[in-house]
Motif scaffolding. Structure first.
Motif, mmCIF file in Angstrom:
data_model
loop_
_atom_site.group_PDB
_atom_site.id
_atom_site.type_symbol
_atom_site.label_atom_id
_atom_site.label_comp_id
_atom_site.label_asym_id
_atom_site.label_seq_id
_atom_site.Cartn_x
_atom_site.Cartn_y
_atom_site.Cartn_z
ATOM 1 N N MET A 168 2.293 1.728 -3.460
ATOM 2 C CA MET A 168 1.311 2.150 -4.455
ATOM 3 C C MET A 168 0.904 3.605 -4.272
ATOM 4 O O MET A 168 0.604 4.286 -5.256
ATOM 5 C CB MET A 168 0.080 1.239 -4.398
ATOM 6 C CG MET A 168 0.376 -0.148 -4.908
ATOM 7 S SD MET A 168 -0.927 -1.405 -4.812
ATOM 8 C CE MET A 168 -2.388 -0.601 -4.418
ATOM 9 N N SER A 169 0.878 4.078 -3.040
ATOM 10 C CA SER A 169 0.438 5.450 -2.807
ATOM 11 C C SER A 169 1.587 6.453 -2.807
ATOM 12 O O SER A 169 1.353 7.632 -2.782
ATOM 13 C CB SER A 169 -0.312 5.544 -1.475
ATOM 14 O OG SER A 169 0.580 5.263 -0.390
ATOM 15 N N GLY A 170 2.803 5.947 -2.795
ATOM 16 C CA GLY A 170 3.943 6.841 -2.648
ATOM 17 C C GLY A 170 4.637 7.189 -3.863
ATOM 18 O O GLY A 170 5.291 8.079 -4.160
ATOM 19 N N GLY A 199 0.819 -1.212 0.000
ATOM 20 C CA GLY A 199 0.000 0.000 0.000
ATOM 21 C C GLY A 199 0.848 1.256 0.000
ATOM 22 O O GLY A 199 0.568 2.213 -0.713
ATOM 23 N N GLU A 200 1.899 1.264 0.796
ATOM 24 C CA GLU A 200 2.813 2.404 0.820
ATOM 25 C C GLU A 200 3.458 2.628 -0.538
ATOM 26 O O GLU A 200 3.589 3.752 -1.013
ATOM 27 C CB GLU A 200 3.899 2.205 1.886
ATOM 28 C CG GLU A 200 3.399 2.336 3.306
ATOM 29 C CD GLU A 200 4.446 1.942 4.326
ATOM 30 O OE1 GLU A 200 5.557 1.502 3.948
ATOM 31 O OE2 GLU A 200 4.156 2.065 5.537
#
Length: 72
Positions: free
Chosen positions: A70-72, A67-68
């Motif tokens: 993909m969002s970063g 998740g980190e």
């Protein structure tokens, strides 16, 4: 993704039914490195092969790191 989880290949599947709850979502199924070719493709999904049972904390940590990424 391969920097977080080394894979031989990554299967992308859309599993569902027109007869049930119609929606679209994707399953990402990483194949670990070193799996012989004859055990890849459809063979890897055979129920007789069992499942990879990962501890909940490992799954949660991997989900957090993905998740980190993909969002970063």
């Amino acid at each position: 993704m391969t920097s977080l989880l080394p894979v031989e290949r990554l299967y992308v599947l859309s599993l569902g039914s027109q007869q049930a709850n119609r929606h679209v979502h994707w399953h990402l199924a990483p194949l670990p490195p070193g799996v012989p070719y004859e055990d890849q493709q459809i063979a890897v999904f055979a129920a007789s092969r069992g499942v990879l049972d990962l501890p909940d904390d490992e799954v949660a940590d991997l989900a957090r790191r993905l998740g980190e990424r993909m969002s970063g």
